[in-house]
Design an enzyme around this catalytic site. Sequence first.
Site, PDB file in Angstrom:
ATOM      1  N   LYS A 123      -5.481   0.061 -14.348  1.00  0.00           N
ATOM      2  CA  LYS A 123      -5.143  -0.706 -13.152  1.00  0.00           C
ATOM      3  C   LYS A 123      -6.254  -1.713 -12.878  1.00  0.00           C
ATOM      4  CE  LYS A 123      -4.051  -0.284  -8.275  1.00  0.00           C
ATOM      5  NZ  LYS A 123      -3.684   0.643  -7.195  1.00  0.00           N
ATOM      6  N   LYS A 164      -1.059  -2.002 -15.053  1.00  0.00           N
ATOM      7  CA  LYS A 164      -0.728  -2.701 -13.811  1.00  0.00           C
ATOM      8  C   LYS A 164      -1.775  -3.748 -13.497  1.00  0.00           C
ATOM      9  CE  LYS A 164      -0.473  -1.539  -8.969  1.00  0.00           C
ATOM     10  NZ  LYS A 164      -0.798  -0.546  -8.011  1.00  0.00           N
TER      11      LYS A 164
HETATM   12  C1  PBG Z   1      -2.754   1.204  -4.017  1.00  0.00           C
HETATM   13  C2  PBG Z   1      -1.627   0.548  -4.685  1.00  0.00           C
HETATM   14  C3  PBG Z   1      -1.479  -0.832  -4.783  1.00  0.00           C
HETATM   15  C4  PBG Z   1      -0.275  -1.058  -5.440  1.00  0.00           C
HETATM   16  C5  PBG Z   1       0.300   0.179  -5.737  1.00  0.00           C
HETATM   17  N1  PBG Z   1      -0.561   1.186  -5.283  1.00  0.00           N
HETATM   18  C6  PBG Z   1      -2.304  -1.947  -4.247  1.00  0.00           C
HETATM   19  C7  PBG Z   1      -3.746  -1.914  -4.359  1.00  0.00           C
HETATM   20  O1  PBG Z   1      -4.314  -1.361  -5.299  1.00  0.00           O
HETATM   21  O2  PBG Z   1      -4.353  -2.477  -3.460  1.00  0.00           O
HETATM   22  C8  PBG Z   1       0.246  -2.430  -5.715  1.00  0.00           C
HETATM   23  C9  PBG Z   1       1.657  -2.571  -6.099  1.00  0.00           C
HETATM   24  C10 PBG Z   1       2.190  -3.942  -5.967  1.00  0.00           C
HETATM   25  O3  PBG Z   1       1.458  -4.931  -5.743  1.00  0.00           O
HETATM   26  O4  PBG Z   1       3.421  -4.057  -6.077  1.00  0.00           O
HETATM   27  N2  PBG Z   1      -2.964   2.516  -4.189  1.00  0.00           N
END
Ligand code: PBG
Length: 304
Positions: free
Chosen positions: A174, A228
């Site tokens: 991520k 991601k």
């Molecule tokens: C946070 C989380 C995020 C997303 C999913 N889980 C955002 C972040 O890390 O700030 C983002 C998903 C998206 O942008 O569609 N635990």
Amino acid sequence: MLTPADLIWPLFVTEGQGVEEPIASLPGVSRWSLDGIVARAREAADLGIPCLALFPNTPAHLRTDDGREAMNPDNLMCRAIRAIKDAVPDIGVLTDVALDPYTTHGHDGLVDAAGYVVNDDTADALVEQALTQARAGSDVIAPSDMMDGRIGMIRAALEREGFVNVQIMAYAAKYASAFYGPFRDAVNTRGLLKGDKRTYQMDHANAEEALREVALDLAEGADSVMVKPGLPYLDIIRRVKDEFRVPTFAYQVSGEYAMIETAVAAGAADRDAMVLETLMAFKRAGCSGVLTYHAAHAARLLNA
Ligand code: PBG
């Protein structure tokens, strides 16, 4: 080939009854109260979408420094899981493990006085959060926090409590990304977030670290891994798939969805063609499935 079975549909849950709250920065996506969530679950099942991903918009008065609402067995997330499982038992439910929708600072973990996320205390909290979700009926626990060591701890805790069939999909790779903005509106963390998440999410210049993170999460017992954001990281998806040969998922995140919808609204693109082309790109890159806000729309196109 791309089919509705490749899709996981992220949904935002909010309190109330008969509530639909459109999210301005995610045109076409709303937060739903539990009745609406159940209706979406039925819709997904009818379309052949096998799994939903749930995110709660925790009421502001329940957000605390320590995010303890995440461990409340009657929190919005747990009530949503139970409502879906009661009404549509065959649909899969994937639940995000991270503290950000429950904290007053919007970080995924517990922070020290300097605002720095503390790994080990956070991992203990995440284990409790994961167990709370498993007890409510979650099928797939999806830790999105990027703390070290939490996959192994969650796996051990699940085994201890007899949840041997609950899977773990690790957000293993991520990236700290500019593509998460609309999501933070959807769960109301954008205004809360102090600083950024670069101390625990990955630098987007880095590819090798993604492979190390995947290796660690698999060694700790992850059943599948996620990359991601999605489209800007197809190279990472392909490398992960080639190197590890495990079920690999992509999250086509909120900013990617918004880019498509903004282009469509500007008359610059054809939605249907863009949705199907981007989703096929994930399959081509090696994905077993994709989390996408376009899931229902794509499934309708694929079923037509
Ligand atoms: C946070 C989380 C995020 C997303 C999913 N889980 C955002 C972040 O890390 O700030 C983002 C998903 C998206 O942008 O569609 N635990």
